[in-house]
Scaffold this motif. Structure first.
Motif, PDB file in Angstrom:
ATOM      1  N   ASN A   1       8.360   9.939  -7.623  1.00 43.74           N
ATOM      2  CA  ASN A   1       9.014  10.834  -8.378  1.00 43.74           C
ATOM      3  C   ASN A   1       8.186  11.603  -9.081  1.00 43.74           C
ATOM      4  OD1 ASN A   1      11.570   9.513  -7.583  1.00 43.74           O
ATOM      5  ND2 ASN A   1      11.620   8.086  -9.250  1.00 43.74           N
ATOM      6  N   ILE A   2       7.052  11.145  -9.774  1.00 38.39           N
ATOM      7  CA  ILE A   2       6.213  12.154 -10.639  1.00 38.39           C
ATOM      8  C   ILE A   2       5.438  13.238  -9.742  1.00 38.39           C
ATOM      9  CG2 ILE A   2       4.154  12.214 -11.796  1.00 38.39           C
ATOM     10  CD1 ILE A   2       4.883   9.479 -13.025  1.00 38.39           C
ATOM     11  N   LEU A   3       4.972  12.754  -8.539  1.00 39.99           N
ATOM     12  CA  LEU A   3       4.610  13.695  -7.592  1.00 39.99           C
ATOM     13  C   LEU A   3       5.493  14.576  -7.078  1.00 39.99           C
ATOM     14  CD1 LEU A   3       2.256  11.130  -5.290  1.00 39.99           C
ATOM     15  CD2 LEU A   3       1.526  12.724  -6.868  1.00 39.99           C
ATOM     16  N   THR A   4       6.945  14.253  -6.879  1.00 42.80           N
ATOM     17  CA  THR A   4       7.974  15.324  -6.441  1.00 42.80           C
ATOM     18  C   THR A   4       7.789  16.558  -7.628  1.00 42.80           C
ATOM     19  OG1 THR A   4       9.009  13.453  -5.155  1.00 42.80           O
ATOM     20  CG2 THR A   4      10.484  15.367  -5.928  1.00 42.80           C
ATOM     21  N   LEU A   5       7.836  15.725  -8.811  1.00 47.88           N
ATOM     22  CA  LEU A   5       7.969  16.883  -9.973  1.00 47.88           C
ATOM     23  C   LEU A   5       6.931  17.897  -9.823  1.00 47.88           C
ATOM     24  CD1 LEU A   5       9.261  14.794 -13.007  1.00 47.88           C
ATOM     25  CD2 LEU A   5      10.511  16.810 -11.966  1.00 47.88           C
ATOM     26  N   PHE A   6       5.573  17.335  -9.638  1.00 45.82           N
ATOM     27  CA  PHE A   6       4.557  18.144  -9.640  1.00 45.82           C
ATOM     28  C   PHE A   6       4.535  19.253  -8.367  1.00 45.82           C
ATOM     29  CE2 PHE A   6       2.381  14.879 -12.428  1.00 45.82           C
ATOM     30  CZ  PHE A   6       2.402  15.821 -13.608  1.00 45.82           C
ATOM     31  N   VAL A   7       4.984  18.799  -7.287  1.00 46.85           N
ATOM     32  CA  VAL A   7       5.004  19.423  -6.040  1.00 46.85           C
ATOM     33  C   VAL A   7       6.040  20.585  -6.334  1.00 46.85           C
ATOM     34  CG1 VAL A   7       5.610  19.707  -3.661  1.00 46.85           C
ATOM     35  CG2 VAL A   7       4.230  17.994  -4.409  1.00 46.85           C
ATOM     36  N   GLY A   8       7.381  20.202  -7.236  1.00 48.43           N
ATOM     37  CA  GLY A   8       7.975  21.235  -7.286  1.00 48.43           C
ATOM     38  C   GLY A   8       7.741  22.194  -8.445  1.00 48.43           C
ATOM     39  N   VAL A   9       6.823  21.869  -9.458  1.00 46.87           N
ATOM     40  CA  VAL A   9       6.280  22.839 -10.135  1.00 46.87           C
ATOM     41  C   VAL A   9       5.284  23.957  -9.592  1.00 46.87           C
ATOM     42  CG1 VAL A   9       4.653  23.011 -12.169  1.00 46.87           C
ATOM     43  CG2 VAL A   9       6.494  21.421 -12.317  1.00 46.87           C
ATOM     44  N   MET A  10       4.677  23.172  -8.678  1.00 49.29           N
ATOM     45  CA  MET A  10       3.604  24.248  -7.739  1.00 49.29           C
ATOM     46  C   MET A  10       4.155  25.080  -6.924  1.00 49.29           C
ATOM     47  SD  MET A  10       0.370  21.430  -6.771  1.00 49.29           S
ATOM     48  CE  MET A  10       1.197  20.660  -5.878  1.00 49.29           C
TER      49      MET A  10
ATOM     50  N   GLY B   1       0.714  -1.214   0.051  1.00 53.20           N
ATOM     51  CA  GLY B   1       0.144  -0.003  -0.011  1.00 53.20           C
ATOM     52  C   GLY B   1       0.814   1.498  -0.022  1.00 53.20           C
ATOM     53  N   LYS B   2       2.018   1.182  -0.162  1.00 53.95           N
ATOM     54  CA  LYS B   2       2.961   2.302  -0.267  1.00 53.95           C
ATOM     55  C   LYS B   2       3.152   2.698  -1.647  1.00 53.95           C
ATOM     56  CE  LYS B   2       5.540   1.089   4.048  1.00 53.95           C
ATOM     57  NZ  LYS B   2       7.034   1.061   4.563  1.00 53.95           N
ATOM     58  N   LEU B   3       3.259   4.142  -1.797  1.00 50.46           N
ATOM     59  CA  LEU B   3       3.758   4.746  -3.072  1.00 50.46           C
ATOM     60  C   LEU B   3       4.859   3.980  -3.818  1.00 50.46           C
ATOM     61  CD1 LEU B   3       3.017   8.538  -2.772  1.00 50.46           C
ATOM     62  CD2 LEU B   3       1.485   6.703  -3.595  1.00 50.46           C
ATOM     63  N   ASN B   4       4.778   3.565  -4.942  1.00 50.70           N
ATOM     64  CA  ASN B   4       6.153   3.002  -5.704  1.00 50.70           C
ATOM     65  C   ASN B   4       7.090   4.209  -6.088  1.00 50.70           C
ATOM     66  OD1 ASN B   4       4.927   4.212  -8.231  1.00 50.70           O
ATOM     67  ND2 ASN B   4       4.169   2.026  -8.746  1.00 50.70           N
TER      68      ASN B   4
END
Length: 50
Positions: A14-23, A6-9
């Motif tokens: 990595n994709i979420l990190t990029l999107f947070v960086g963009v935000m 149930g943990k993020l792969n």
């Protein structure tokens, strides 16, 4: 998106990190997203032309 426990792969994290960086207006994250979208667009064009 999640592994057996149930943990993020890694790929999703990595994709979420990029999107947070963009935000948060991180210049490097924006450049990474631009490079990813350009590569994706090039692949779409190649596949459509086949």
């Amino acid at each position: 998106m999640q592994d057996e426990k149930g943990k993020l792969n890694d790929e999703t994290a990595n994709i979420l990190t990029l999107f947070v960086g963009v935000m948060m207006e991180s210049h490097e994250a924006v450049q990474a997203i631009n490079a990813i979208t350009k590569a994706l667009a090039e692949q779409v064009v190649k596949r459509l032309l086949k």
